[in-house]
Motif scaffolding. Structure first.
Motif, short mmCIF file in Angstrom:
data_model
loop_
_atom_site.label_atom_id
_atom_site.label_comp_id
_atom_site.label_asym_id
_atom_site.label_seq_id
_atom_site.Cartn_x
_atom_site.Cartn_y
_atom_site.Cartn_z
N ALA A 84 66.27 -14.06 87.27
CA ALA A 84 67.08 -14.45 86.32
C ALA A 84 66.19 -14.51 85.07
N ARG A 85 64.80 -14.80 85.22
CA ARG A 85 63.91 -15.02 83.99
C ARG A 85 63.55 -13.60 83.59
N ARG A 86 63.34 -12.79 84.68
CA ARG A 86 63.21 -11.21 84.30
C ARG A 86 64.53 -10.79 83.58
N SER A 87 65.51 -10.93 83.96
CA SER A 87 66.53 -10.55 83.36
C SER A 87 66.91 -10.95 81.81
N GLU A 88 66.57 -12.29 81.65
CA GLU A 88 66.41 -12.64 80.23
C GLU A 88 65.56 -12.12 79.39
N ARG A 89 64.12 -11.79 79.96
CA ARG A 89 63.06 -11.27 79.24
C ARG A 89 63.61 -9.86 78.92
N ALA A 90 64.19 -9.26 79.85
CA ALA A 90 64.88 -7.64 79.65
C ALA A 90 65.72 -7.79 78.48
N GLU A 91 66.74 -8.84 78.36
CA GLU A 91 67.85 -8.72 77.44
C GLU A 91 67.12 -8.92 76.28
N ILE A 92 66.00 -9.86 76.14
CA ILE A 92 65.49 -9.93 74.72
C ILE A 92 64.84 -8.47 74.38
N ARG A 93 64.09 -8.23 75.41
CA ARG A 93 63.37 -6.93 75.09
C ARG A 93 64.45 -5.80 74.57
N ARG A 94 65.52 -5.69 75.01
CA ARG A 94 66.45 -4.77 74.52
C ARG A 94 67.01 -5.22 73.31
N ASP A 95 67.25 -6.42 72.86
CA ASP A 95 67.75 -6.73 71.63
C ASP A 95 66.69 -6.73 70.56
N LEU A 96 65.47 -6.79 70.80
CA LEU A 96 64.32 -6.56 69.73
C LEU A 96 64.26 -5.11 69.69
N HIS A 97 64.24 -4.36 70.70
CA HIS A 97 64.11 -2.89 70.56
C HIS A 97 65.39 -2.25 69.43
N ASP A 98 66.59 -2.69 69.97
CA ASP A 98 68.02 -2.15 69.43
C ASP A 98 67.76 -2.73 67.89
N VAL A 99 67.64 -3.97 67.62
CA VAL A 99 67.94 -4.53 66.15
C VAL A 99 66.78 -4.37 65.33
N VAL A 100 65.49 -4.96 65.96
CA VAL A 100 64.40 -5.03 64.96
C VAL A 100 63.71 -3.61 64.95
N ALA A 101 63.69 -2.94 65.84
CA ALA A 101 63.03 -1.55 65.64
C ALA A 101 63.83 -0.56 65.07
N HIS A 102 65.22 -0.67 65.14
CA HIS A 102 66.11 0.10 64.41
C HIS A 102 65.94 -0.37 62.95
N SER A 103 65.94 -1.75 62.32
CA SER A 103 65.65 -1.92 61.23
C SER A 103 64.44 -1.45 60.72
N LEU A 104 63.19 -1.79 61.12
CA LEU A 104 61.96 -1.40 60.74
C LEU A 104 61.95 0.16 60.50
N THR A 105 62.74 1.02 61.34
CA THR A 105 62.63 2.37 61.06
C THR A 105 63.43 2.85 59.86
N LEU A 106 64.51 2.20 59.62
CA LEU A 106 65.07 2.15 58.51
C LEU A 106 64.50 1.94 57.18
N VAL A 107 63.75 0.61 57.40
CA VAL A 107 62.69 0.35 56.35
C VAL A 107 61.64 1.49 55.92
N VAL A 108 61.04 2.18 57.13
CA VAL A 108 60.08 3.12 56.98
C VAL A 108 60.77 4.30 56.17
N ALA A 109 61.79 4.69 56.59
CA ALA A 109 62.73 5.98 56.05
C ALA A 109 63.01 5.63 54.64
N GLN A 110 63.57 4.57 54.42
CA GLN A 110 64.00 4.37 52.73
C GLN A 110 63.00 4.21 51.96
N ALA A 111 61.65 3.73 52.26
CA ALA A 111 60.40 3.72 51.57
C ALA A 111 59.92 4.95 51.47
N GLU A 112 59.70 5.73 52.26
CA GLU A 112 59.37 7.04 52.15
C GLU A 112 60.70 7.79 51.21
N ALA A 113 61.71 7.79 51.32
CA ALA A 113 62.55 8.25 50.59
C ALA A 113 62.46 7.86 49.14
#
Length: 412
Positions: free
Chosen positions: A194-223
């Protein structure tokens, strides 16, 4: 310190030992006094019996102390002669010693498991030795010659019975302890999963939300940096892009720390209604991102809807992260895919832009990344399939295409 809450069977046995056994022991003490036993032996047996009952009552809270006290009381009973008995170990109250031994083996410290057996065997030897001294040829408690009431074989028989009782109780208690330890290990494994599953869910949410948003920041700043004529502004935007890239590197390191076996499902379900906004947020002057839908939208199961949106998010994130602009990316959702009334196809394709970013491996997006692996798990868990291809699948080898088929509501 209390080891763990005692079970109902244990409580029943302790209750019986505190009610039935004292009455039987008291009757034997009266018979012992009436038969002419001295005051000292009667008081010694009564005191030992009282210690045994207290030890049984306290064994669940203080298993080690209770067992030591019970063993001392049994030693006293083994040495005190009783008229018509080889020793006082056959008193009904002696069952309290077995209860204390059981409790210590089942729930006490591990080093005491073998010590309990050793103490029990030593007690049997002490009882047998004392009985042998009072057998024919020995002396009774007053030093007088024994009148032969004891048979020569009786001490051996009693020792065998006592040893069988001690070993049997110890063996069953050891088996009960092993069963408890297995149950505790299973519970610990479930907790770890259960602990590893919760960590995996946090990991997926961080990747899906935060990494995506930071990538957009990079792309928009370069543009924005390309479109400005102010050197200071261009430098500031470049610093914004570099800071976002550093944050992405730090996030990836944290995701490696949080890496765990993922759960089959459990994501917060994104909505298809948010798909246009997701695509629009990825568009900049240097990144042309479009969304097209073909056919009439149908209802999707919750896990399929989550998988579809996350797949689009992952495809756009990878394109913005790994492909140098100018870049064109297309998101196409086909609700009438190949006349399949129970499936929807989604395709995310980029044209390769100006080539891979400096330092990127040309094959990094071939499906080995954790983001694509997570997207594939979501699609598979929802009953769909995912293909990752180089180019557009029709001879154009530039860019990448993610293509998934997902079931709609009503699919078999």
């Amino acid at each position: 310190m209390r080891t763990r809450p005692p079970d109902p069977v244990w409580r029943l046995l302790v209750l019986l030992s505190a009610t039935v056994a004292p009455c039987a022991t008291a009757a034997l003490l009266v018979a012992m006094a009436l038969s002419g036993a001295g005051v000292v032996p009667v008081v010694a047996v009564a005191a030992a019996a009282a210690v045994l009952h207290v030890a049984a009552w306290r064994a669940d809270r203080r298993p080690v102390g209770a067992f030591v006290a019970a063993a001392g009381a049994m030693a006293v009973l083994a040495l005190v002669p009783m008229p018509g008995w080889s020793s006082g170990v056959w008193l009904p109250s002696s069952a309290c010693y077995l209860l204390a031994a059981w409790r210590l083996v089942v729930a006490g410290p591990r080093p005491w498991v073998r010590r309990v057996l050793a103490v029990g065997v030593a007690g049997v030897a002490l009882t047998a030795g004392a009985s042998a001294l009072r057998a024919p040829g020995g002396t009774d408690g007053d030093g007088a010659a024994d009148d032969g009431a004891w048979s020569a074989w009786l001490p051996v028989l009693e020792a065998a019975l006592l040893l069988a009782a001690v070993v049997a109780v110890w063996g069953f208690a050891r088996a009960a302890r092993a069963q408890r330890e297995r149950a505790a290990a299973d519970a610990a494994r479930r907790l770890e999963l259960a602990r590893r599953s919760e960590r995996a869910e946090i990991r997926r949410d961080l990747h899906d939300v935060v990494a995506h948003s930071l990538t957009l920041v990079v792309a928009q700043a370069e543009a924005a940096r390309v479109g400005t004529r102010e050197p200071a502004t261009a430098q500031a935007l470049a610093q914004v892009a570099d800071t976002a890239r550093s944050a992405l590197l730090g996030l990836r390191g944290m995701l490696r720390v949080l890496d765990a076996a993922p759960a089959a499902a459990g994501d917060v379900v994104p909505s298809l209604d948010g798909l246009p906004a997701l695509v629009a947020a990825a568009a900049t002057p240097l990144h042309r991102v479009t969304l097209t839908e073909h056919g009439e939208r149908r209802a999707l199961p919750a896990d399929a809807e989550s998988a579809l949106v996350r797949l689009v998010q992952e495809g756009l994130t990878n394109a913005l992260r790994h492909v140098a602009p100018p870049l064109t990316a297309e998101v196409h959702v086909d609700w009438d895919a190949e006349r399949d009334a129970h499936a929807v196809r989604v395709r995310v394709r980029d044209d390769g832009g100006a080539g891979p970013r400096a330092g990127d491996d040309a094959g990094v997006r071939a499906g080995t990344g954790s983001g694509l692996a997570a997207a594939e798990r979501r699609v598979t868990a929802a009953g769909g399939t995912l293909d990752v291809e180089r180019g557009d699948g029709h001879g154009d080898g530039r860019g990448w295409t993610l293509s998934a088929r997902l079931p709609t509501v009503g699919a078999a």
